[in-house]
Design an enzyme around this catalytic site. Sequence first.
Site, PDB file in Angstrom:
ATOM      1  N   ASP A 208      27.510  12.276  17.707  1.00 55.48           N
ATOM      2  CA  ASP A 208      28.139  12.399  16.392  1.00 55.48           C
ATOM      3  C   ASP A 208      29.626  12.117  16.567  1.00 55.48           C
ATOM      4  O   ASP A 208      30.333  12.862  17.251  1.00 55.48           O
ATOM      5  CB  ASP A 208      27.919  13.805  15.823  1.00 55.48           C
TER       6      ASP A 208
ATOM      7  N   ASP B 155      27.819   6.834  11.957  1.00 58.01           N
ATOM      8  CA  ASP B 155      28.501   7.551  13.042  1.00 58.01           C
ATOM      9  C   ASP B 155      27.612   8.541  13.773  1.00 58.01           C
ATOM     10  O   ASP B 155      28.112   9.399  14.494  1.00 58.01           O
ATOM     11  CB  ASP B 155      29.716   8.286  12.484  1.00 58.01           C
ATOM     12  N   GLU B 156      26.312   8.407  13.629  1.00 59.73           N
ATOM     13  CA  GLU B 156      25.417   9.430  14.204  1.00 59.73           C
ATOM     14  C   GLU B 156      24.110   8.792  14.630  1.00 59.73           C
ATOM     15  O   GLU B 156      23.559   7.944  13.926  1.00 59.73           O
ATOM     16  CB  GLU B 156      25.173  10.510  13.148  1.00 59.73           C
TER      17      GLU B 156
END
Length: 520
Positions: free
Chosen positions: A11, A105-106
């Site tokens: 993350d 983003d993960e």
Amino acid sequence: MRSAPTILHLDMDAFFAAAEQAAKPSLRGKPVVVGGLGPRGVVATASYEARRFGVHSAMPMAQARRLAPNAAYLVPRFSLYRAVSEQVMELLRRLSPLVEPLSLDEAFVDLEAGGSARDAATAREAGERLRADIRAVTGLTGSVGLAGSKMIAKIASEEAKPDGLVLIEPGTERELLGPKSVRILPGVGPATGEHLRRAGMTTVADLAGAGEDELVRLLGKAHGESLYRMARGYDDRPVVAERDAKSVSVEDTFDVDLHDRLRVRIEVERLAERCVQRLRGAGRSGRTVVLKVRRYDFSTLTRSETLRGPTDDPVVVREAAARLLEAVDTTGGVRLLGVGVTGLADYTQEDLFAQAAAERAAAEAEAAEASGAEPGGAHGGDGTEERSRGGAAVVPAVPAGAGAAGGTGAGGAGAPDGQAAAAAAGRGEPEGEERRWAAGQDVRHAEYGAGWVQGSGLGRVTVRFEEPWSAAPGRVRTFRADDPELEPSDPLPLVAGQSSWPASLPKSRSEDGGGGSARP
């Protein structure tokens, strides 16, 4: 459940805001808030400096401004975020073929499937190497969680924030989860959490102690059984590399409710065009067009139309959305509009008949040439073109009164220009007015080079000229909003020396396992 912590969850830390700070040296170490800047905008991401003032994601922007009046408020630059995300996902794919992105983003990674880890020691080594590589390639930081299941790996990455790594050994899950809030478990949102609280269950240990039968009674069979397993630390969900999207959609919330029916239609057509751009960008087509309308009283209406076959034609989607709008009462005002396409496929209806259509067109051209007529009988004398999609003729429509709305004279010749002007007016860009500059926007000046917009208004725009690798904050200059030497620009790479954008990690670095930061 695995016996080794070989499932990794990454993350990125305050991704949008961190990318803005990396791109703008003058904002590093200062509160930054990214999101919609209008009266009804919401916070997309807040930097850690802004979070100290109580600002967080999904908060109304007006409330964020009250909490942190001196923060930098910027519009999102998704082209930059997507480029950085591609770099990060490429690094993950070098660890394993099984990478499951959850957002820009993960992502989850199955380290065992890629041979990157077999036990706790090698998993930690892979995680630390990943963090170093991300910093070297993007200049940003990410938090890593390692565990024997996806659920525990995600919890571990939350524990690791910001810029850390937490490894949870298999077999210790129940001890870890017990004292935590029930909200930490997947599928427990505010409503379910409140329902459980009223039943006297506030921690994960309470759920495990209540037993499966009680949770099934409270939440139903599927949810109750799943929640009981997770409360006991069991999660056998695999990392799935490809997750097919079920729909593609775009929507806009307006600062002021729309009352003019023509303006509403223009916005729907604009959203349809954007939706098709996303659809084509994903290499997909769709069969069902969906229109979403949120009215002044927050009531939300959804209407859909299913076509004869999948399409990615902007005219078809635009006209279908317009037909759906005709059945919606917008009296009183509209605060949100959305257009989407579902029933996705990897082909279009046109693909199935492309060869036959080409043969028909050739035959028509030969017949027209033999008779001396103008080829292409689908063209009328006024230049309007009809397109056949799925057996139905679709004619691009010019909204009634578009010419008047655009400020042009009446008459057929002025209608297309009037429609364009009306569309510009619908976007808040009336014809002849000064250019609009958004806070955070990338620009380039013919004399001063690359910079970004700090603010604009009253016919002026203020720009700070600096680059991501600048040693110190750049100088600020103010120009006329219509200065011909100032132009919008593409984002710069966040790390100096990247000849291609987006750039990925060199193979030599990936193979030798080097670490460290390339931030200047």
